[in-house]
Each structure stands twice: as structure tokens, then as C-alpha cells.
Design a protein around this motif. Sequence first.
Motif, PDB file in Angstrom:
ATOM      1  N   ARG A   1     -10.050  -5.750 -14.528  1.00 20.91           N
ATOM      2  CA  ARG A   1      -9.709  -4.662 -13.614  1.00 20.91           C
ATOM      3  C   ARG A   1      -8.260  -4.206 -13.740  1.00 20.91           C
ATOM      4  O   ARG A   1      -7.885  -3.199 -13.139  1.00 20.91           O
ATOM      5  N   CYS A   2      -7.462  -4.931 -14.507  1.00 20.85           N
ATOM      6  CA  CYS A   2      -6.064  -4.540 -14.718  1.00 20.85           C
ATOM      7  C   CYS A   2      -6.016  -3.518 -15.857  1.00 20.85           C
ATOM      8  O   CYS A   2      -5.591  -3.797 -16.973  1.00 20.85           O
TER       9      CYS A   2
ATOM     10  N   GLU B   1       0.838  -1.201   0.000  1.00 18.58           N
ATOM     11  CA  GLU B   1       0.000   0.000   0.000  1.00 18.58           C
ATOM     12  C   GLU B   1       0.872   1.251   0.000  1.00 18.58           C
ATOM     13  O   GLU B   1       1.837   1.344   0.760  1.00 18.58           O
TER      14      GLU B   1
ATOM     15  N   TYR C   1      -4.495   0.493 -11.153  1.00 19.76           N
ATOM     16  CA  TYR C   1      -5.810   0.448 -10.520  1.00 19.76           C
ATOM     17  C   TYR C   1      -5.849   1.220  -9.198  1.00 19.76           C
ATOM     18  O   TYR C   1      -6.878   1.235  -8.532  1.00 19.76           O
TER      19      TYR C   1
ATOM     20  N   TYR D   1       0.015   1.902  -9.044  1.00 18.40           N
ATOM     21  CA  TYR D   1      -0.517   0.766  -9.795  1.00 18.40           C
ATOM     22  C   TYR D   1      -1.619   1.277 -10.716  1.00 18.40           C
ATOM     23  O   TYR D   1      -2.306   2.244 -10.373  1.00 18.40           O
TER      24      TYR D   1
ATOM     25  N   THR E   1      -3.277   0.525  -3.691  1.00 21.36           N
ATOM     26  CA  THR E   1      -3.136  -0.730  -2.951  1.00 21.36           C
ATOM     27  C   THR E   1      -2.910  -1.884  -3.914  1.00 21.36           C
ATOM     28  O   THR E   1      -3.697  -2.084  -4.845  1.00 21.36           O
ATOM     29  N   ARG E   2      -1.845  -2.636  -3.684  1.00 23.24           N
ATOM     30  CA  ARG E   2      -1.506  -3.764  -4.561  1.00 23.24           C
ATOM     31  C   ARG E   2      -2.606  -4.819  -4.492  1.00 23.24           C
ATOM     32  O   ARG E   2      -3.079  -5.176  -3.408  1.00 23.24           O
ATOM     33  N   ASP E   3      -2.999  -5.337  -5.656  1.00 24.60           N
ATOM     34  CA  ASP E   3      -4.112  -6.281  -5.726  1.00 24.60           C
ATOM     35  C   ASP E   3      -3.768  -7.391  -6.718  1.00 24.60           C
ATOM     36  O   ASP E   3      -3.814  -7.190  -7.935  1.00 24.60           O
ATOM     37  N   SER E   4      -3.442  -8.562  -6.192  1.00 27.45           N
ATOM     38  CA  SER E   4      -3.066  -9.686  -7.051  1.00 27.45           C
ATOM     39  C   SER E   4      -4.263 -10.323  -7.732  1.00 27.45           C
ATOM     40  O   SER E   4      -4.094 -11.232  -8.547  1.00 27.45           O
ATOM     41  N   THR E   5      -5.480  -9.860  -7.410  1.00 22.00           N
ATOM     42  CA  THR E   5      -6.654 -10.339  -8.133  1.00 22.00           C
ATOM     43  C   THR E   5      -7.024  -9.408  -9.282  1.00 22.00           C
ATOM     44  O   THR E   5      -7.862  -9.753 -10.113  1.00 22.00           O
ATOM     45  N   ALA E   6      -6.402  -8.221  -9.323  1.00 17.60           N
ATOM     46  CA  ALA E   6      -6.698  -7.274 -10.409  1.00 17.60           C
ATOM     47  C   ALA E   6      -5.831  -7.562 -11.622  1.00 17.60           C
ATOM     48  O   ALA E   6      -6.317  -7.541 -12.764  1.00 17.60           O
TER      49      ALA E   6
END
Length: 223
Positions: free
Chosen positions: A146-147, A28, A99, A97, A102-107
Motif C-alpha cells: 500500500r506504500c 491528517e 496513499y 502522503y 491521513t498518515r498511516d504507519s501500516t501503509a
Amino acid sequence: MLVEGDYCSFLGHVCLKRLEGEVERCAEYAAPPICQGPIEKKRFCVDRFEYPNLEGVRPVVMVSWHEAKAACEEEGKRLCTGSEWTLACEGAGRVPYPYGYTRDSTACNIDRPHPEVDGSALLEPRAVASEVARLDQRVPSGQMARCKSSYGVQDMTGNVDEWVVNEKHFGPPPADGTERPFISALKGGYWGPVRNRCRATTTAHDEWFRYYEVGFRCCSNAL
């Protein structure tokens, strides 16, 4: 995709929470970013997807900077510069990022563990295809909806590393007497647990370097 905006040449993001691991990763960042200027106005077009710029198709890998440059030129385009690529990823908000903060490995296709690389197999013509297939964790372009940056450009962080033109190559020679930087640079990171953010740049590889997770996308001048 048309990208028009103000690029901050020197930008700082403050990391609030780091992730464990050998490679620097931030979970984050604080908002807003710190722009220390100068500001460069830019207007250009960038492919929505990684080459071959086709939704639902996995991007190419094992391509050198020279090969990427030639492929873009065959389409009447060119490789993006590093600053163009960064602006297309950060958007007007200059987020770390595409998006957000906050880093999001699902995005995006990031933070996937992968097997040990057999470097010798990647150099052996009879073994390279099977080794790339063993390591491969690409997803089709656009699959991770979402990416996407605020400009609508997909998969800029993760999936594959992307070749760009390193503008520092054209600057004055380094004052410490070291060699001028390569004209080649990589942006975005691949599917593994690496930085995978907009601003980071890898400049250690020359124009002939190929690897199992290296691809590219094209840019062009806006009309």
C-alpha cells in the motif's frame, strides 16, 4: 515508471491534527491542497523501487550523493530532481502522503522507534557495519504494497531517505548573502518518526554525507 503531469511549484497542505514528538508530523491533512503556482509540466521515468530497484531486496544505505549519482549514470539514468521526485510521490491529486491525506504507519515503513545512534561508530571503518546492522529497520522493496503513489512508485515515504538534485542550487544567489544551497537534498524520510511526506525536503547535508538510513532511486528522461 512513466510520470507525466503538472507539478505545482508552491503547494500548501493544511494540517488538521498534529502528532506529538520532537519532529513535525501530521496525522491528517485537509483536502484539497492549495496550489499557489506556477505550474510546470513534467514527463520523465522513475524507478519503481529504491536502488537497486529490485522487488524483494532491501535498498542500499550509507551512500553519498556523489556515489548515488555515479550509480544511476552507470545504468544510463540520473538522479531525480527534487520536483520530479515530489510529483512522482504526490500524483495528480497532489496528496501529502503517497496513499492520501491521513498518515498511516501500516501503509509505509515509518514511525518506528529506534535505538540511540553511535555517531562515532559510523565513522569507524571497523565498527560501521555492525552499527548499521544494529540500527537497521529497512524492509525489502515492495513488501508494503500500500506504500505506493498513484503513478505506481513504491516506498517513496519511509524505508530510506533518498538523494535528489536540489534545483534551488541552480537559482540566483540568496539575497541575504548566505551561501548557495547544496546541490544535494534528501526526500521521503526513513523508517523513523520523521515527516515522511511527499513535499518535505532536507537540504542540510553536503554531497559527501553518508548515513545509516540514506539511499536513493534513479530517474531518466522519457522517450
